[in-house]
Design a protein around this motif. Sequence first.
Motif, short mmCIF file in Angstrom:
data_model
loop_
_atom_site.label_atom_id
_atom_site.label_comp_id
_atom_site.label_asym_id
_atom_site.label_seq_id
_atom_site.Cartn_x
_atom_site.Cartn_y
_atom_site.Cartn_z
N GLN A 33 -11.14 6.18 -2.77
CA GLN A 33 -11.94 4.96 -2.81
C GLN A 33 -11.11 3.69 -2.72
O GLN A 33 -11.64 2.61 -2.50
CB GLN A 33 -12.83 4.95 -4.06
CG GLN A 33 -14.07 5.79 -3.81
CD GLN A 33 -14.96 5.94 -5.00
OE1 GLN A 33 -14.57 5.60 -6.12
NE2 GLN A 33 -16.15 6.46 -4.81
N LYS A 34 -9.82 3.82 -2.90
CA LYS A 34 -8.93 2.67 -2.73
C LYS A 34 -8.54 2.50 -1.26
O LYS A 34 -7.80 1.58 -0.91
CB LYS A 34 -7.65 2.86 -3.58
CG LYS A 34 -7.89 2.70 -5.07
CD LYS A 34 -7.94 1.24 -5.46
CE LYS A 34 -8.39 1.06 -6.90
NZ LYS A 34 -8.78 -0.32 -7.19
N ASN A 35 -9.04 3.42 -0.43
CA ASN A 35 -8.72 3.38 1.00
C ASN A 35 -9.85 2.65 1.75
O ASN A 35 -11.03 2.96 1.57
CB ASN A 35 -8.60 4.84 1.48
CG ASN A 35 -8.28 4.94 2.94
OD1 ASN A 35 -9.13 4.69 3.78
ND2 ASN A 35 -7.06 5.29 3.24
N VAL A 36 -9.48 1.68 2.59
CA VAL A 36 -10.48 0.86 3.29
C VAL A 36 -11.33 1.71 4.23
O VAL A 36 -12.55 1.55 4.28
CB VAL A 36 -9.78 -0.28 4.08
CG1 VAL A 36 -10.77 -1.02 4.95
CG2 VAL A 36 -9.13 -1.26 3.11
N SER A 37 -10.73 2.64 4.97
CA SER A 37 -11.49 3.46 5.91
C SER A 37 -12.54 4.30 5.18
O SER A 37 -13.67 4.46 5.64
CB SER A 37 -10.56 4.40 6.67
OG SER A 37 -9.58 3.66 7.29
N SER A 39 -13.91 3.59 2.22
CA SER A 39 -14.95 2.68 1.73
C SER A 39 -15.86 2.26 2.87
O SER A 39 -17.07 2.15 2.71
CB SER A 39 -14.32 1.44 1.10
OG SER A 39 -13.61 1.80 -0.05
N SER A 42 -18.29 4.92 3.64
CA SER A 42 -19.40 5.00 2.67
C SER A 42 -20.44 3.92 2.94
O SER A 42 -21.63 4.13 2.72
CB SER A 42 -18.86 4.87 1.24
OG SER A 42 -18.43 3.57 0.99
N GLU B 85 -6.04 -5.71 4.45
CA GLU B 85 -6.76 -5.01 5.51
C GLU B 85 -8.24 -5.35 5.43
O GLU B 85 -8.77 -5.60 4.33
CB GLU B 85 -6.58 -3.50 5.23
CG GLU B 85 -6.69 -2.62 6.43
CD GLU B 85 -6.52 -1.15 6.06
OE1 GLU B 85 -5.94 -0.85 5.00
OE2 GLU B 85 -6.98 -0.31 6.83
N THR B 87 -12.23 -4.53 7.51
CA THR B 87 -13.03 -3.99 8.62
C THR B 87 -14.46 -4.49 8.45
O THR B 87 -14.91 -4.73 7.33
CB THR B 87 -13.07 -2.44 8.64
OG1 THR B 87 -13.61 -2.01 7.39
CG2 THR B 87 -11.72 -1.84 8.87
N VAL B 103 -15.46 -4.56 4.55
CA VAL B 103 -14.69 -3.95 3.46
C VAL B 103 -13.31 -4.59 3.53
O VAL B 103 -12.62 -4.49 4.54
CB VAL B 103 -14.60 -2.42 3.61
CG1 VAL B 103 -13.73 -1.82 2.51
CG2 VAL B 103 -15.98 -1.80 3.59
N LYS B 105 -9.59 -5.24 1.69
CA LYS B 105 -8.63 -4.82 0.66
C LYS B 105 -7.74 -6.02 0.34
O LYS B 105 -7.05 -6.54 1.24
CB LYS B 105 -7.80 -3.64 1.16
CG LYS B 105 -6.92 -3.03 0.08
CD LYS B 105 -6.27 -1.76 0.60
CE LYS B 105 -5.55 -1.03 -0.52
NZ LYS B 105 -5.01 0.25 -0.08
N ILE B 114 -10.79 -3.64 -3.75
CA ILE B 114 -11.53 -3.47 -2.50
C ILE B 114 -12.87 -4.20 -2.64
O ILE B 114 -13.69 -3.87 -3.50
CB ILE B 114 -11.75 -1.99 -2.16
CG1 ILE B 114 -10.39 -1.32 -1.98
CG2 ILE B 114 -12.67 -1.83 -0.95
CD1 ILE B 114 -10.23 -0.37 -0.87
N LYS B 131 -14.21 -2.94 -6.32
CA LYS B 131 -13.68 -1.77 -7.05
C LYS B 131 -12.16 -1.78 -6.97
O LYS B 131 -11.58 -2.38 -6.08
CB LYS B 131 -14.26 -0.47 -6.53
CG LYS B 131 -14.03 -0.16 -5.08
CD LYS B 131 -14.77 1.08 -4.68
CE LYS B 131 -14.67 1.28 -3.17
NZ LYS B 131 -15.53 2.25 -2.64
#
Lengths: 198, 131
Positions: A33-37, A39, A42, B85, B87, B103, B105, B114, B131
């Motif tokens: 969930q800390k990963n942008v892709s 998130s 989702s 980052e 998107t 989204v 970061k 995020i 989060k």
Amino acid sequence: MRKHSPLLFFLLGMLCFLLAQPLLRIPLLAVLQKNVSFSNFSVANPVLFIFVLSLSAGIFEETMRFIFRKLIWKEEHVSRNNAMVFGFGHGLMEAFLVMAPVIMMAGTSLALPLLERLFAIVAHIGLTLLLFSFVNVKKSMLGWGLAVLLHTLLNFIAAFLLQQTQSVFHTELFIGIFSLGIFTTAYFLSYNHERKQS
Amino acid sequence: MKKWILCLILAIFVVGCQSTELAEQFDQNTIDETNEQIITWINEENVEELQANSSAKMNDVLTEEAWNQVFALTKEAGEFDGIIESTTIGKNDTTNGDYAVSVVKAKYTNQDIIYTISLDQAYNLIGLYLK
């Protein structure tokens, strides 16, 4: 403690949930969930995201149950009662971990969460019975596959229903019917397996 | 049995995969600038600007008290260090029509955050999740 003592089945059922969820799946999801892709996925595909979460719960919990069954009782026959005790321990540990924060929230009605957990325990007993029973008749992979499928479907349809209808009542009704369905099917399958063996 | 499982998975993919193309009235640069501005206002705890640039519905939900809870989270993350980052996808529903969801970061000294920021066609904030 004897290898076929119900207390051992109960305790190992609890440990099985602890390993599958709080120690493995939940930390892994927290990292993802800390990963942008992830998130972004989702947000872009909420229905697919619910499916992935449901499938991951099915895979982690059923695989852990399968590993416990194979590692500890190997090719030995496990009785229906002991399988149900293992499932009860598994479900009870989940209920305890899910309910603890709810109980601490003052003023929250406990009736619905308790009912939901009760159905979930029934589902866990049924899934364990199904998996253990298939291992008893040397059809381990079929048992594992069916358990993952049913576990995934239960979680996915319940979450999808809640997201689409926002109706807690209909979601609970589905969980209740599906869980009882899993238990009844597993019980009769296990009964048939035992009858064929004897 | 295998066919049924395959059909089920395919059905979930068909239902689950929605179009995520950004509607043509949106400009990506403006979205990025707005996102950065919103994060700056959050870091500065500037409720006035945040409320002035949010939809009426959003302001009903995100009261000053709710914004303070957001600020508590960013405070815990430490000093803001920039956006790592980002998107953006396009979404559509009957309530909001076409809207953009980003989204983002963001790097802070203690931990990354995020942000999921939703903007309507007037680039007003219509959704926020951290989060």
